[in-house]
Design a protein around this motif. Structure first.
Motif, PDB file in Angstrom:
ATOM      1  N   GLU A 128       0.840  -1.198   0.000  1.00 21.47           N
ATOM      2  CA  GLU A 128       0.000   0.000   0.000  1.00 21.47           C
ATOM      3  C   GLU A 128       0.878   1.252   0.000  1.00 21.47           C
ATOM      4  OE1 GLU A 128      -3.029  -0.452   3.066  1.00 21.47           O
ATOM      5  OE2 GLU A 128      -4.220  -1.590   1.623  1.00 21.47           O
ATOM      6  N   ARG A 129       1.771   1.303  -0.967  1.00 18.55           N
ATOM      7  CA  ARG A 129       2.718   2.414  -1.046  1.00 18.55           C
ATOM      8  C   ARG A 129       2.012   3.746  -1.252  1.00 18.55           C
ATOM      9  NH1 ARG A 129       6.794   2.538  -5.863  1.00 18.55           N
ATOM     10  NH2 ARG A 129       6.710   4.758  -5.548  1.00 18.55           N
ATOM     11  N   PRO A 130       2.553   4.794  -0.671  1.00 14.58           N
ATOM     12  CA  PRO A 130       1.948   6.115  -0.855  1.00 14.58           C
ATOM     13  C   PRO A 130       2.125   6.593  -2.291  1.00 14.58           C
ATOM     14  CG  PRO A 130       3.974   6.280   0.425  1.00 14.58           C
ATOM     15  CD  PRO A 130       3.716   4.830   0.211  1.00 14.58           C
ATOM     16  N   LEU A 131       1.199   7.405  -2.736  1.00 17.72           N
ATOM     17  CA  LEU A 131       1.292   8.048  -4.045  1.00 17.72           C
ATOM     18  C   LEU A 131       1.583   9.513  -3.780  1.00 17.72           C
ATOM     19  CD1 LEU A 131      -1.881   6.418  -5.663  1.00 17.72           C
ATOM     20  CD2 LEU A 131       0.491   5.641  -5.826  1.00 17.72           C
ATOM     21  N   LYS A 132       2.761   9.947  -4.163  1.00 16.67           N
ATOM     22  CA  LYS A 132       3.178  11.315  -3.851  1.00 16.67           C
ATOM     23  C   LYS A 132       3.525  12.109  -5.107  1.00 16.67           C
ATOM     24  CE  LYS A 132       4.234  10.895   0.814  1.00 16.67           C
ATOM     25  NZ  LYS A 132       4.200  11.883   1.830  1.00 16.67           N
ATOM     26  N   LYS A 133       4.286  11.473  -5.993  1.00 20.59           N
ATOM     27  CA  LYS A 133       4.783  12.172  -7.173  1.00 20.59           C
ATOM     28  C   LYS A 133       3.877  11.897  -8.377  1.00 20.59           C
ATOM     29  CE  LYS A 133       9.351  11.303  -5.363  1.00 20.59           C
ATOM     30  NZ  LYS A 133      10.131  10.125  -5.189  1.00 20.59           N
ATOM     31  N   GLU A 134       4.009  12.752  -9.369  1.00 22.42           N
ATOM     32  CA  GLU A 134       3.198  12.611 -10.584  1.00 22.42           C
ATOM     33  C   GLU A 134       3.341  11.220 -11.189  1.00 22.42           C
ATOM     34  OE1 GLU A 134       2.767  14.766 -14.909  1.00 22.42           O
ATOM     35  OE2 GLU A 134       3.333  16.000 -13.191  1.00 22.42           O
ATOM     36  N   GLY A 146      -5.458   2.427 -13.300  1.00 23.36           N
ATOM     37  CA  GLY A 146      -5.918   1.053 -13.487  1.00 23.36           C
ATOM     38  C   GLY A 146      -5.834   0.216 -12.216  1.00 23.36           C
ATOM     39  N   LYS A 147      -5.249   0.786 -11.156  1.00 22.84           N
ATOM     40  CA  LYS A 147      -5.095   0.044  -9.898  1.00 22.84           C
ATOM     41  C   LYS A 147      -6.049   0.584  -8.841  1.00 22.84           C
ATOM     42  CE  LYS A 147      -0.298  -1.094 -10.795  1.00 22.84           C
ATOM     43  NZ  LYS A 147       1.084  -0.823 -10.445  1.00 22.84           N
ATOM     44  N   ASN A 148      -6.242  -0.221  -7.806  1.00 24.57           N
ATOM     45  CA  ASN A 148      -7.098   0.185  -6.699  1.00 24.57           C
ATOM     46  C   ASN A 148      -6.334   1.160  -5.808  1.00 24.57           C
ATOM     47  OD1 ASN A 148      -9.792  -0.397  -5.681  1.00 24.57           O
ATOM     48  ND2 ASN A 148      -8.745  -1.058  -3.825  1.00 24.57           N
ATOM     49  N   VAL A 149      -6.973   2.296  -5.477  1.00 24.63           N
ATOM     50  CA  VAL A 149      -6.333   3.325  -4.661  1.00 24.63           C
ATOM     51  C   VAL A 149      -7.267   3.774  -3.540  1.00 24.63           C
ATOM     52  CG1 VAL A 149      -4.878   4.189  -6.549  1.00 24.63           C
ATOM     53  CG2 VAL A 149      -7.116   5.228  -6.149  1.00 24.63           C
ATOM     54  N   TYR A 150      -6.643   4.354  -2.519  1.00 26.09           N
ATOM     55  CA  TYR A 150      -7.375   4.984  -1.423  1.00 26.09           C
ATOM     56  C   TYR A 150      -6.958   6.445  -1.423  1.00 26.09           C
ATOM     57  CZ  TYR A 150      -8.283   6.591   3.325  1.00 26.09           C
ATOM     58  OH  TYR A 150      -8.682   7.319   4.411  1.00 26.09           O
ATOM     59  N   VAL A 151      -7.933   7.342  -1.400  1.00 24.17           N
ATOM     60  CA  VAL A 151      -7.647   8.780  -1.408  1.00 24.17           C
ATOM     61  C   VAL A 151      -8.429   9.450  -0.286  1.00 24.17           C
ATOM     62  CG1 VAL A 151      -7.837  10.925  -2.742  1.00 24.17           C
ATOM     63  CG2 VAL A 151      -7.237   8.798  -3.904  1.00 24.17           C
ATOM     64  N   LYS A 152      -7.730  10.285   0.464  1.00 24.33           N
ATOM     65  CA  LYS A 152      -8.362  11.087   1.511  1.00 24.33           C
ATOM     66  C   LYS A 152      -8.216  12.547   1.087  1.00 24.33           C
ATOM     67  CE  LYS A 152      -8.638  11.582   6.434  1.00 24.33           C
ATOM     68  NZ  LYS A 152      -8.323  10.992   7.713  1.00 24.33           N
ATOM     69  N   ARG A 163      -2.774   6.518  -1.610  1.00 26.48           N
ATOM     70  CA  ARG A 163      -1.923   5.322  -1.598  1.00 26.48           C
ATOM     71  C   ARG A 163      -2.602   4.239  -2.417  1.00 26.48           C
ATOM     72  NH1 ARG A 163      -4.699   1.827   1.545  1.00 26.48           N
ATOM     73  NH2 ARG A 163      -5.760   2.568   3.398  1.00 26.48           N
ATOM     74  N   LEU A 164      -1.791   3.236  -2.772  1.00 27.43           N
ATOM     75  CA  LEU A 164      -2.379   2.039  -3.379  1.00 27.43           C
ATOM     76  C   LEU A 164      -3.184   1.342  -2.287  1.00 27.43           C
ATOM     77  CD1 LEU A 164       0.590   0.561  -5.446  1.00 27.43           C
ATOM     78  CD2 LEU A 164      -1.348   1.883  -6.288  1.00 27.43           C
ATOM     79  N   ALA A 165      -4.215   0.615  -2.686  1.00 29.09           N
ATOM     80  CA  ALA A 165      -5.044  -0.084  -1.709  1.00 29.09           C
ATOM     81  C   ALA A 165      -5.140  -1.548  -2.110  1.00 29.09           C
ATOM     82  CB  ALA A 165      -6.433   0.538  -1.629  1.00 29.09           C
ATOM     83  N   VAL A 166      -4.816  -2.417  -1.175  1.00 27.33           N
ATOM     84  CA  VAL A 166      -4.903  -3.849  -1.409  1.00 27.33           C
ATOM     85  C   VAL A 166      -6.359  -4.279  -1.283  1.00 27.33           C
ATOM     86  CG1 VAL A 166      -4.229  -6.126  -0.554  1.00 27.33           C
ATOM     87  CG2 VAL A 166      -2.562  -4.277  -0.612  1.00 27.33           C
ATOM     88  N   THR A 167      -6.796  -5.098  -2.233  1.00 25.83           N
ATOM     89  CA  THR A 167      -8.164  -5.623  -2.139  1.00 25.83           C
ATOM     90  C   THR A 167      -8.107  -7.130  -2.019  1.00 25.83           C
ATOM     91  OG1 THR A 167      -8.300  -5.714  -4.543  1.00 25.83           O
ATOM     92  CG2 THR A 167      -9.224  -3.777  -3.486  1.00 25.83           C
TER      93      THR A 167
END
Length: 157
Positions: free
Chosen positions: A84-90, A98-104, A151-155
């Motif tokens: 569930e690595r963070p997404l920070k950079k462009e 195309g991947k599952n993500v979690y956004v706050k 971040r990426l989200a594991v399903t």
């Protein structure tokens, strides 16, 4: 102080990572209980192993000892960001399409501040996420400046 430390550590670790063909995902400098932790998260397309983390840790530790920017005791941890690595950079967002993500978000969008679903598109200005609401799918556009954390989200299926 922690922002200065993380910026300095980014500067110090970047040449080490470039030499080893690794990428910097994130740097954290946080106090947990009575202890301080300096965490460096690294990755590459095929994932990182413990030897690579050890190499980076040793070399970064030498540089930190030379400069001595942190006056108190701390623990240095170098690791993979995990599934569930963070997404920070462009490029993190581009690779996550195309991947599952979690956004706050900083403020509510359609009465919610948390979203989980498939990242359909990243334009630089916004994210389009396909979320499931009961049995229906709906695309939600989130302005990028309103993203507090992603971040990426594991399903589990």
């Amino acid at each position: 102080m922690s922002k200065k430390v993380t910026e300095l550590v980014e500067e110090l670790v970047t040449p080490i990572l470039e030499e080893l063909n690794l990428e910097l995902v994130d740097v954290e400098y946080v106090k947990e209980g009575k202890s301080w932790f300096l965490r460096v998260f690294i990755d590459k397309d095929t994932g990182v192993d413990i030897d690579e983390c050890g190499q980076v840790s040793e070399r970064l530790s030498e540089k930190l000892d030379e400069m001595d920017p942190i006056t108190h005791n701390y623990f240095l941890e170098v690791s993979s960001p995990g599934a569930e690595r963070p997404l920070k950079k462009e490029k993190d967002f581009q690779k996550a399409v195309g991947k599952n993500v979690y956004v706050k978000t900083y403020e509510p969008i359609l009465d919610s501040k948390e979203f989980e679903g498939i990242l359909k598109e990243y334009t630089g200005d916004s994210l389009i996420i396909e979320v499931k609401i009961k049995t229906r799918k709906k695309e939600i556009t989130i302005p990028f400046e309103k993203v507090a954390k992603a971040r990426l989200a594991v399903t589990f299926t």
